[in-house]
Design a protein around this motif. Structure first.
Motif, PDB file in Angstrom:
ATOM      1  N   LEU A 168       0.838  -1.193   0.000  1.00 49.53           N
ATOM      2  CA  LEU A 168       0.000   0.000   0.000  1.00 49.53           C
ATOM      3  C   LEU A 168       0.876   1.247   0.000  1.00 49.53           C
ATOM      4  N   SER A 169       1.905   1.248   0.822  1.00 50.94           N
ATOM      5  CA  SER A 169       2.816   2.387   0.904  1.00 50.94           C
ATOM      6  C   SER A 169       3.469   2.664  -0.451  1.00 50.94           C
ATOM      7  N   THR A 170       3.904   1.623  -1.120  1.00 51.98           N
ATOM      8  CA  THR A 170       4.533   1.778  -2.442  1.00 51.98           C
ATOM      9  C   THR A 170       3.536   2.324  -3.453  1.00 51.98           C
ATOM     10  N   GLN A 171       2.328   1.780  -3.440  1.00 53.19           N
ATOM     11  CA  GLN A 171       1.310   2.238  -4.384  1.00 53.19           C
ATOM     12  C   GLN A 171       0.904   3.687  -4.117  1.00 53.19           C
ATOM     13  N   VAL A 172       0.769   4.039  -2.849  1.00 52.14           N
ATOM     14  CA  VAL A 172       0.413   5.417  -2.502  1.00 52.14           C
ATOM     15  C   VAL A 172       1.530   6.360  -2.933  1.00 52.14           C
ATOM     16  N   ASN A 173       2.766   5.978  -2.686  1.00 48.27           N
ATOM     17  CA  ASN A 173       3.908   6.800  -3.088  1.00 48.27           C
ATOM     18  C   ASN A 173       3.896   7.016  -4.606  1.00 48.27           C
ATOM     19  N   ASP A 174       3.668   5.944  -5.355  1.00 48.99           N
ATOM     20  CA  ASP A 174       3.630   6.043  -6.821  1.00 48.99           C
ATOM     21  C   ASP A 174       2.484   6.937  -7.291  1.00 48.99           C
ATOM     22  N   LEU A 175       1.402   6.944  -6.540  1.00 51.07           N
ATOM     23  CA  LEU A 175       0.231   7.743  -6.872  1.00 51.07           C
ATOM     24  C   LEU A 175       0.455   9.228  -6.575  1.00 51.07           C
ATOM     25  N   LEU A 176       1.091   9.529  -5.447  1.00 51.89           N
ATOM     26  CA  LEU A 176       1.248  10.919  -4.996  1.00 51.89           C
ATOM     27  C   LEU A 176       2.428  11.648  -5.629  1.00 51.89           C
ATOM     28  N   ARG A 177       3.497  10.930  -5.909  1.00 50.94           N
ATOM     29  CA  ARG A 177       4.723  11.559  -6.420  1.00 50.94           C
ATOM     30  C   ARG A 177       4.506  12.415  -7.670  1.00 50.94           C
ATOM     31  N   PRO A 178       3.745  11.948  -8.690  1.00 51.91           N
ATOM     32  CA  PRO A 178       3.560  12.782  -9.887  1.00 51.91           C
ATOM     33  C   PRO A 178       2.842  14.104  -9.617  1.00 51.91           C
ATOM     34  N   MET A 179       2.221  14.217  -8.441  1.00 55.31           N
ATOM     35  CA  MET A 179       1.520  15.452  -8.094  1.00 55.31           C
ATOM     36  C   MET A 179       2.375  16.328  -7.183  1.00 55.31           C
ATOM     37  N   GLY A 180       3.622  15.916  -6.965  1.00 54.14           N
ATOM     38  CA  GLY A 180       4.520  16.709  -6.126  1.00 54.14           C
ATOM     39  C   GLY A 180       4.314  16.498  -4.634  1.00 54.14           C
ATOM     40  N   ILE A 181       3.548  15.476  -4.266  1.00 52.32           N
ATOM     41  CA  ILE A 181       3.320  15.180  -2.849  1.00 52.32           C
ATOM     42  C   ILE A 181       4.313  14.080  -2.458  1.00 52.32           C
ATOM     43  N   ARG A 185       7.286  12.302   0.402  1.00 51.91           N
ATOM     44  CA  ARG A 185       7.336  11.834   1.792  1.00 51.91           C
ATOM     45  C   ARG A 185       7.752  12.902   2.803  1.00 51.91           C
ATOM     46  N   ASN A 186       8.415  13.952   2.368  1.00 57.95           N
ATOM     47  CA  ASN A 186       8.865  14.985   3.305  1.00 57.95           C
ATOM     48  C   ASN A 186       7.753  15.965   3.687  1.00 57.95           C
ATOM     49  N   LEU A 187       6.590  15.861   3.069  1.00 56.46           N
ATOM     50  CA  LEU A 187       5.471  16.755   3.382  1.00 56.46           C
ATOM     51  C   LEU A 187       4.546  16.095   4.397  1.00 56.46           C
ATOM     52  N   SER A 188       4.035  16.870   5.342  1.00 56.29           N
ATOM     53  CA  SER A 188       3.115  16.292   6.338  1.00 56.29           C
ATOM     54  C   SER A 188       1.845  15.781   5.678  1.00 56.29           C
ATOM     55  N   ALA A 189       1.424  16.412   4.593  1.00 58.40           N
ATOM     56  CA  ALA A 189       0.221  15.963   3.881  1.00 58.40           C
ATOM     57  C   ALA A 189       0.395  14.535   3.356  1.00 58.40           C
ATOM     58  N   CYS A 203      -1.705   9.143   3.484  1.00 59.98           N
ATOM     59  CA  CYS A 203      -1.486   7.703   3.677  1.00 59.98           C
ATOM     60  C   CYS A 203      -2.435   7.159   4.735  1.00 59.98           C
ATOM     61  N   GLN A 204      -2.574   7.885   5.833  1.00 58.81           N
ATOM     62  CA  GLN A 204      -3.472   7.447   6.905  1.00 58.81           C
ATOM     63  C   GLN A 204      -4.923   7.457   6.438  1.00 58.81           C
ATOM     64  N   CYS A 205      -5.315   8.475   5.697  1.00 59.95           N
ATOM     65  CA  CYS A 205      -6.678   8.539   5.154  1.00 59.95           C
ATOM     66  C   CYS A 205      -6.948   7.319   4.281  1.00 59.95           C
ATOM     67  N   LEU A 206      -6.009   7.017   3.401  1.00 59.95           N
ATOM     68  CA  LEU A 206      -6.201   5.901   2.472  1.00 59.95           C
ATOM     69  C   LEU A 206      -6.196   4.557   3.194  1.00 59.95           C
ATOM     70  N   GLU A 207      -5.377   4.424   4.228  1.00 60.45           N
ATOM     71  CA  GLU A 207      -5.391   3.184   5.017  1.00 60.45           C
ATOM     72  C   GLU A 207      -6.773   2.960   5.617  1.00 60.45           C
ATOM     73  N   LEU A 208      -7.343   4.020   6.191  1.00 59.83           N
ATOM     74  CA  LEU A 208      -8.669   3.902   6.808  1.00 59.83           C
ATOM     75  C   LEU A 208      -9.736   3.541   5.780  1.00 59.83           C
ATOM     76  N   VAL A 209      -9.688   4.175   4.608  1.00 61.71           N
ATOM     77  CA  VAL A 209     -10.678   3.890   3.574  1.00 61.71           C
ATOM     78  C   VAL A 209     -10.482   2.479   3.025  1.00 61.71           C
ATOM     79  N   CYS A 210      -9.232   2.049   2.892  1.00 55.44           N
ATOM     80  CA  CYS A 210      -8.967   0.694   2.407  1.00 55.44           C
ATOM     81  C   CYS A 210      -9.493  -0.358   3.387  1.00 55.44           C
ATOM     82  N   GLU A 211      -9.414  -0.061   4.664  1.00 59.10           N
ATOM     83  CA  GLU A 211      -9.941  -0.980   5.678  1.00 59.10           C
ATOM     84  C   GLU A 211     -11.459  -1.076   5.593  1.00 59.10           C
TER      85      GLU A 211
END
Length: 116
Positions: A9-22, A24-28, A33-41
């Protein structure tokens, strides 16, 4: 989706967010990631985002749910300004402008589900 291993999930989220400039160094990044974990659950959480997503994350971070919503909204705005074509592609439907915080979480979740 709940069978996804956290590292996958972490890898997929990273691949999804990176092209938008988001990145790992940003708090968002960690908030999304936490939002998506909750929705995935539990996908139903998208029907009560404030109560089922923002509040639990805010409790963990010792802040107000509005701060979580604001971080997601800023991330959506930054993504829209950085790569509107990609955001439009993630949406899968025509956007007239920057997506709302809830739209953005739902778009990211749908993109993750399509990737599986």
């Amino acid at each position: 989706m709940s069978t996804l291993i956290v590292s996958e999930l972490s890898t997929q989220v990273n691949d999804l967010l990176r092209p938008m400039g988001i990145t790992r160094n940003l708090s968002a990044y960690s908030i999304l990631c936490q939002c998506l974990e909750l929705v995935c659950e539990q996908e139903d959480r998208l029907q009560a985002v404030e109560k089922d997503i923002y509040t639990p994350i805010a409790d963990r971070r010792k802040c107000e749910p509005k701060a979580i919503q604001s971080a997601v909204r800023r991330a959506a705005k930054g993504a829209w300004l950085t790569n509107p074509e990609y955001v439009q592609q993630l949406a899968g439907y025509p956007l007239t402008g920057c997506p709302s915080a809830v739209q953005f979480i739902e778009m990211l979740y749908n993109a993750l589900v399509r990737a599986v």
